[in-house]
Design a protein around this motif. Structure first.
Motif, PDB file in Angstrom:
ATOM      1  N   UNK A  54      63.180 -43.627 -28.735  1.00  0.00           N
ATOM      2  CA  UNK A  54      64.063 -44.644 -29.318  1.00  0.00           C
ATOM      3  C   UNK A  54      63.437 -45.366 -30.508  1.00  0.00           C
ATOM      4  N   UNK A  55      62.147 -45.517 -30.499  1.00  0.00           N
ATOM      5  CA  UNK A  55      61.494 -46.212 -31.610  1.00  0.00           C
ATOM      6  C   UNK A  55      60.030 -45.798 -31.676  1.00  0.00           C
ATOM      7  N   UNK A  56      59.487 -45.915 -32.834  1.00  0.00           N
ATOM      8  CA  UNK A  56      58.089 -45.523 -33.013  1.00  0.00           C
ATOM      9  C   UNK A  56      57.185 -46.524 -32.315  1.00  0.00           C
ATOM     10  N   UNK A  98      63.050 -58.941 -21.321  1.00  0.00           N
ATOM     11  CA  UNK A  98      63.401 -58.353 -22.611  1.00  0.00           C
ATOM     12  C   UNK A  98      64.093 -57.022 -22.375  1.00  0.00           C
ATOM     13  N   UNK A  99      65.171 -56.809 -23.107  1.00  0.00           N
ATOM     14  CA  UNK A  99      65.903 -55.545 -23.006  1.00  0.00           C
ATOM     15  C   UNK A  99      66.272 -55.095 -24.413  1.00  0.00           C
ATOM     16  N   UNK A 100      66.160 -53.806 -24.659  1.00  0.00           N
ATOM     17  CA  UNK A 100      66.562 -53.290 -25.961  1.00  0.00           C
ATOM     18  C   UNK A 100      68.054 -53.493 -26.138  1.00  0.00           C
ATOM     19  N   UNK A 101      68.462 -53.808 -27.363  1.00  0.00           N
ATOM     20  CA  UNK A 101      69.879 -54.049 -27.655  1.00  0.00           C
ATOM     21  C   UNK A 101      70.697 -52.806 -27.320  1.00  0.00           C
ATOM     22  N   UNK A 102      71.786 -53.027 -26.601  1.00  0.00           N
ATOM     23  CA  UNK A 102      72.689 -51.938 -26.248  1.00  0.00           C
ATOM     24  C   UNK A 102      72.220 -51.091 -25.077  1.00  0.00           C
ATOM     25  N   UNK A 103      71.116 -51.464 -24.459  1.00  0.00           N
ATOM     26  CA  UNK A 103      70.572 -50.653 -23.364  1.00  0.00           C
ATOM     27  C   UNK A 103      71.322 -50.904 -22.061  1.00  0.00           C
ATOM     28  N   UNK A 148      70.252 -54.179 -20.656  1.00  0.00           N
ATOM     29  CA  UNK A 148      70.958 -55.327 -21.223  1.00  0.00           C
ATOM     30  C   UNK A 148      72.280 -55.536 -20.487  1.00  0.00           C
ATOM     31  N   UNK A 149      73.032 -54.459 -20.270  1.00  0.00           N
ATOM     32  CA  UNK A 149      74.312 -54.576 -19.564  1.00  0.00           C
ATOM     33  C   UNK A 149      74.116 -55.059 -18.128  1.00  0.00           C
ATOM     34  N   UNK A 150      73.085 -54.546 -17.462  1.00  0.00           N
ATOM     35  CA  UNK A 150      72.785 -54.970 -16.095  1.00  0.00           C
ATOM     36  C   UNK A 150      72.507 -56.470 -16.038  1.00  0.00           C
TER      37      UNK A 150
END
Length: 163
Positions: A41-43, A134-139, A142-144
């Motif tokens: 998802x990200x470097x 902390x949760x990645x946006x749209x993860x 995050x919804x949980x």
């Protein structure tokens, strides 16, 4: 503790607080998978956990690890740094370090049960007043959290200073 049927076998999912010395080998195996997903998802820099740091934090009662197990095999975990808020020392905060569930166990209510177990344990065993995760946006996480009445309080921005 939860159960569900799957391909002819009964899953016995358990959640419990564990100390690092008992979970470190299981965590190392899952952490590699967790980190591999995050790299997609990200470097990120290469995984190089400072286990001595975690041991020292645990030795002063400021680390809480919750294992999610299926018949003894670790299939998920959450870890929190716990202590007084530096600006309000009577207010104990648990800050999430990691929250991970193996992909095969993400269906159903396992993530919600892990979250609820963590909340109860942190409140009842560690006298925590507030949890910060902390949760990645749209993860999915995050919804949980949103479904469980967690509120987004601020956004964290990151900038890599070294390549």
């Amino acid at each position: 503790v939860g159960r569900r049927r799957r391909v002819g076998r009964l899953l016995m999912i358990t959640f419990q607080r564990e100390c690092l010395s008992h979970t470190i080998n299981d965590m190392k195996a899952l952490l590699a998978a967790h980190y591999a997903e995050a790299i997609e998802r990200r470097k990120r820099p290469e995984l190089n956990v400072d286990w001595d740091w975690y041991r020292s934090v645990e030795s002063v009662g400021m680390l809480a690890i919750v294992a999610m197990r299926d018949g003894g095999a670790m299939v998920g975990y959450a870890a929190f740094m716990v202590g007084p808020h530096p600006h309000c020392r009577q207010h104990r905060v648990a800050t999430n370090d990691v929250f991970y569930i193996k992909p095969d166990y993400r269906k159903g209510t396992h993530a919600a049960k892990l979250r609820r177990y963590c909340e109860t344990m942190l409140r009842d065993e560690m006298n925590v007043d507030e949890i910060a995760i902390s949760a990645e946006r749209g993860s999915t996480l995050q919804r949980l959290l949103e479904l469980a009445d967690y509120k987004e309080l601020e956004r964290v921005f990151s900038k890599r200073l070294r390549k």
